[in-house]
Scaffold this motif. Sequence first.
Motif, mmCIF file in Angstrom:
data_model
loop_
_atom_site.group_PDB
_atom_site.id
_atom_site.type_symbol
_atom_site.label_atom_id
_atom_site.label_comp_id
_atom_site.label_asym_id
_atom_site.label_seq_id
_atom_site.Cartn_x
_atom_site.Cartn_y
_atom_site.Cartn_z
ATOM 1 N N LEU A 85 0.851 -1.192 0.000
ATOM 2 C CA LEU A 85 0.000 0.000 0.000
ATOM 3 C C LEU A 85 0.884 1.238 0.000
ATOM 4 N N TYR A 86 0.439 2.280 -0.711
ATOM 5 C CA TYR A 86 1.243 3.491 -0.878
ATOM 6 C C TYR A 86 0.440 4.735 -0.491
ATOM 7 N N ALA A 87 1.146 5.715 0.081
ATOM 8 C CA ALA A 87 0.599 7.055 0.295
ATOM 9 C C ALA A 87 1.727 8.039 -0.009
ATOM 10 N N ASN A 88 1.504 8.943 -0.959
ATOM 11 C CA ASN A 88 2.553 9.846 -1.427
ATOM 12 C C ASN A 88 2.096 11.297 -1.393
ATOM 13 N N ASN A 89 3.000 12.163 -0.987
ATOM 14 C CA ASN A 89 2.800 13.616 -1.057
ATOM 15 C C ASN A 89 3.884 14.177 -1.978
ATOM 16 N N TYR A 90 3.478 14.582 -3.179
ATOM 17 C CA TYR A 90 4.420 15.145 -4.143
ATOM 18 C C TYR A 90 4.394 16.673 -4.061
ATOM 19 N N PHE A 91 5.581 17.264 -4.066
ATOM 20 C CA PHE A 91 5.679 18.727 -4.118
ATOM 21 C C PHE A 91 6.671 19.113 -5.197
ATOM 22 N N THR A 92 6.233 19.920 -6.142
ATOM 23 C CA THR A 92 7.102 20.375 -7.229
ATOM 24 C C THR A 92 7.183 21.896 -7.229
ATOM 25 N N GLN A 93 8.360 22.387 -7.562
ATOM 26 C CA GLN A 93 8.617 23.828 -7.605
ATOM 27 C C GLN A 93 9.540 24.095 -8.789
ATOM 28 N N THR A 94 9.083 24.914 -9.721
ATOM 29 C CA THR A 94 9.870 25.217 -10.909
ATOM 30 C C THR A 94 10.178 26.707 -10.966
ATOM 31 N N GLU A 95 11.040 27.079 -11.900
ATOM 32 C CA GLU A 95 11.361 28.497 -12.080
ATOM 33 C C GLU A 95 10.126 29.285 -12.511
ATOM 34 N N ASP A 96 9.247 28.654 -13.283
ATOM 35 C CA ASP A 96 8.036 29.332 -13.760
ATOM 36 C C ASP A 96 6.954 29.382 -12.688
ATOM 37 N N GLU A 97 6.939 28.376 -11.792
ATOM 38 C CA GLU A 97 5.928 28.304 -10.743
ATOM 39 C C GLU A 97 6.609 28.083 -9.389
ATOM 40 N N PRO A 98 7.082 29.161 -8.761
ATOM 41 C CA PRO A 98 7.807 29.045 -7.480
ATOM 42 C C PRO A 98 6.848 28.880 -6.301
ATOM 43 N N PHE A 99 6.207 27.704 -6.199
ATOM 44 C CA PHE A 99 5.247 27.452 -5.133
ATOM 45 C C PHE A 99 5.925 27.473 -3.761
ATOM 46 N N LYS A 100 5.154 27.859 -2.755
ATOM 47 C CA LYS A 100 5.616 27.807 -1.377
ATOM 48 C C LYS A 100 5.214 26.466 -0.774
ATOM 49 N N TYR A 101 6.133 25.847 -0.024
ATOM 50 C CA TYR A 101 5.892 24.492 0.451
ATOM 51 C C TYR A 101 4.680 24.395 1.373
ATOM 52 N N PHE A 102 4.494 25.380 2.237
ATOM 53 C CA PHE A 102 3.420 25.287 3.226
ATOM 54 C C PHE A 102 2.117 25.923 2.757
ATOM 55 N N ASN A 103 1.976 26.113 1.447
ATOM 56 C CA ASN A 103 0.703 26.530 0.875
ATOM 57 C C ASN A 103 -0.050 25.283 0.432
ATOM 58 N N TYR A 104 -1.170 24.990 1.097
ATOM 59 C CA TYR A 104 -1.957 23.804 0.767
ATOM 60 C C TYR A 104 -3.312 24.164 0.155
ATOM 61 N N LYS A 105 -3.479 25.388 -0.313
ATOM 62 C CA LYS A 105 -4.727 25.768 -0.960
ATOM 63 C C LYS A 105 -4.870 25.009 -2.276
ATOM 64 N N ALA A 106 -6.035 24.425 -2.487
ATOM 65 C CA ALA A 106 -6.221 23.433 -3.547
ATOM 66 C C ALA A 106 -5.769 23.888 -4.926
ATOM 67 N N HIS A 107 -6.142 25.102 -5.329
ATOM 68 C CA HIS A 107 -5.885 25.542 -6.701
ATOM 69 C C HIS A 107 -4.571 26.298 -6.855
ATOM 70 N N SER A 108 -3.843 26.517 -5.778
ATOM 71 C CA SER A 108 -2.598 27.289 -5.880
ATOM 72 C C SER A 108 -1.414 26.593 -5.220
ATOM 73 N N THR A 109 -1.606 25.363 -4.776
ATOM 74 C CA THR A 109 -0.536 24.641 -4.103
ATOM 75 C C THR A 109 0.358 23.911 -5.099
ATOM 76 N N GLY A 110 1.564 23.606 -4.678
ATOM 77 C CA GLY A 110 2.454 22.768 -5.473
ATOM 78 C C GLY A 110 2.386 21.317 -5.061
ATOM 79 N N HIS A 111 1.458 20.984 -4.155
ATOM 80 C CA HIS A 111 1.326 19.627 -3.628
ATOM 81 C C HIS A 111 0.248 18.838 -4.363
ATOM 82 N N THR A 112 0.471 17.552 -4.507
ATOM 83 C CA THR A 112 -0.583 16.599 -4.840
ATOM 84 C C THR A 112 -0.441 15.404 -3.907
ATOM 85 N N PHE A 113 -1.576 14.795 -3.571
ATOM 86 C CA PHE A 113 -1.597 13.675 -2.637
ATOM 87 C C PHE A 113 -2.183 12.457 -3.343
ATOM 88 N N GLU A 114 -1.516 11.330 -3.164
ATOM 89 C CA GLU A 114 -1.852 10.140 -3.936
ATOM 90 C C GLU A 114 -1.900 8.915 -3.039
#
Length: 226
Positions: A85-114
């Motif tokens: 069984l797997y549970a993953n939290n992916y966080f990506t940050q690029t030069e074009d989209e410099p997301f903040k790690y502790f922003n978990y707002k659905a439409h503006s976060t760099g996180h996805t949960f799987e």
Amino acid sequence: MKKQLLLIAILFCAVYTQAQEVFVNADFVSSYIWRGMDSGNASVQPSLGFNWKGLTVYAWGSTEFRHKNNEIDLSLEYEYKNLTLYANNYFTQTEDEPFKYFNYKAHSTGHTFEAGAGYMLCEKFPLSVSWYTTFAGNDYRENGKRAWSSYCELSYPFHIKGVDFALEAGFTPWEGMYSDKFNVVNAGLSASKELKITSTFSLPVFGKLIANPYEEQLYFVVGFSL
């Protein structure tokens, strides 16, 4: 948020003290291809984690050498017999989209949960079938509805003359981050071997030929592990 982080830290420390194995390593790859998708150029990909009674907890990252594109993933895996069984939290940050790690707002976060599950048929015929679905985070279709992006993969390992091989094929069942409808998005053949450098040191090297039929792309990745 501070309370959640404190609880996670306490849980991590409690399990860490009972860990049966602690591991730290790093891969160096010529390009970063994930589930048939081009996810970056040449990168270093470190990992740190531990195992405890079938439970594996680890952090994994990928950082490009030439650009400020980063990924940091936190993962849980639990293995029982042939089921994982797997549970993953992916966080990506690029030069074009410099997301903040502790922003978990659905439409503006760099996180996805799987969440996912994988099953190996048996030792004599070690075909594995895995399914992963994104259930939270920034995973939406153009109409604003959650995509529930999903990926299914079949993998079969085998061994020839001192080299470990694996065949894999992956598809997405519906519109999401991988494709705009049902499509085969990943087909690959990988090979790995420990290259003996000295009498006491061997370097694990690997190569992988990857095709994405949906995007009509072909990739070849090489790398080594430390």
